[in-house]
Motif scaffolding. Structure first.
Motif, short mmCIF file in Angstrom:
data_model
loop_
_atom_site.label_atom_id
_atom_site.label_comp_id
_atom_site.label_asym_id
_atom_site.label_seq_id
_atom_site.Cartn_x
_atom_site.Cartn_y
_atom_site.Cartn_z
N VAL A 113 17.00 -11.96 -0.66
CA VAL A 113 15.93 -12.31 0.29
C VAL A 113 14.99 -11.13 0.49
N SER A 114 15.54 -9.91 0.57
CA SER A 114 14.67 -8.74 0.74
C SER A 114 13.77 -8.56 -0.48
N ASN A 115 14.27 -8.84 -1.67
CA ASN A 115 13.42 -8.78 -2.86
C ASN A 115 12.25 -9.74 -2.73
N VAL A 116 12.52 -10.95 -2.28
CA VAL A 116 11.47 -11.95 -2.12
C VAL A 116 10.44 -11.50 -1.10
N VAL A 117 10.89 -10.93 0.00
CA VAL A 117 9.98 -10.47 1.06
C VAL A 117 9.06 -9.37 0.53
N PHE A 118 9.63 -8.38 -0.12
CA PHE A 118 8.81 -7.27 -0.64
C PHE A 118 7.85 -7.76 -1.72
N ILE A 119 8.31 -8.64 -2.58
CA ILE A 119 7.44 -9.16 -3.64
C ILE A 119 6.29 -9.97 -3.04
N THR A 120 6.60 -10.80 -2.09
CA THR A 120 5.58 -11.67 -1.48
C THR A 120 4.48 -10.87 -0.82
N PHE A 121 4.84 -9.84 -0.07
CA PHE A 121 3.85 -9.12 0.74
C PHE A 121 3.24 -7.91 0.04
N PHE A 122 3.91 -7.34 -0.93
CA PHE A 122 3.42 -6.07 -1.48
C PHE A 122 3.20 -6.05 -2.99
N SER A 123 3.58 -7.10 -3.71
CA SER A 123 3.48 -7.04 -5.18
C SER A 123 2.03 -6.94 -5.65
#
Length: 224
Positions: free
Chosen positions: A196-206
């Motif tokens: 879930v943390s991977n998804v959060v970081f990818i969504t907001f910062f990728s």
């Protein structure tokens, strides 16, 4: 030559895994040999490749950023942006850089959080996140945000599943299917937190990370 090294890496991994399963009394030392042989071709490739000082510095910096970003999140088990940084590095600079950044991040961050027999396994796991992300970077899936999220979510669990093997091989002599099931069930919430943390970081910062790294690559002509 590059393909030979990559193929050799996976062949070595498979052979060592077969030895681990065959030699029941030597699970742990054989597993370390398996991890070492799987990573060796990447470092051989790095040593044989002519690289500019700026390129080596960039890989070191990305590895350091991935490592340091893990430290503030240490109180939150399995929640960290390290996997995200590794993914972004691989998507811009390719699978070799992704693997090196991942393996560097593990060993450097553990200088602060604690080195141990788990370090080579983390080097391998984070390295493979970078390697697979780099290999898939030009595919339709990885060109889409949802594809990156799926990739990051899946690797959140795969990372934990591989690390579970180190735990089982290191602390248990008699391995059995019930033991495997209980260990993997116990790690579910930690693996979910990583995913879930991977998804959060990818969504907001990728988007911003890919833009910045892409500009660095284009402006200075690094790691093409």
């Amino acid at each position: 030559m590059k393909k030979v090294l990559y193929i050799g890496s996976f062949v070595a991994a498979i052979l060592m895994l077969m030895l681990v399963l065959w030699k029941e009394d030597y699970y742990l030392p054989l597993s370390f040999m398996f991890i070492g042989l799987a990573m060796l071709p990447f470092y051989v490739r790095l040593e044989s490749k002519k690289m500019r000082a700026e390129e080596i510095l960039l890989i070191a910096m990305l590895g350091a950023i991935a490592a340091i970003s893990r430290i503030p999140f240490a109180p939150l088990p399995s929640v960290q942006p390290t996997s995200f940084v590794i993914m972004m590095s691989a998507l811009v600079f390719g699978p070799e850089v992704g693997f090196l950044v991942g393996s560097i991040a593990a060993i450097v961050s553990n200088l602060f959080l604690g080195q141990g027999p788990w370090t080579p396994w983390q080097m391998f796991c984070w390295g493979m996140i970078g390697f697979t992300a780099g290999m898939l970077r030009n595919t339709f899936i990885m060109k889409r945000l949802w594809g990156k999220n799926v990739f990051g979510f899946i690797w959140g669990f795969v990372f934990g599943w591989i690390m579970n093997l180190w735990f089982l091989l290191g602390f248990y002599e008699d391995l059995s299917w019930p033991l495997f099931v209980s260990a993997y069930a116990a790690s579910f919430y930690f693996d979910l937190a990583h995913a879930v943390s991977n998804v959060v970081f990818i969504t907001f910062f990728s988007a911003i990370w890919l833009k910045i790294l892409g500009r660095i690559k284009m402006k200075y002509g690094l790691l093409k």
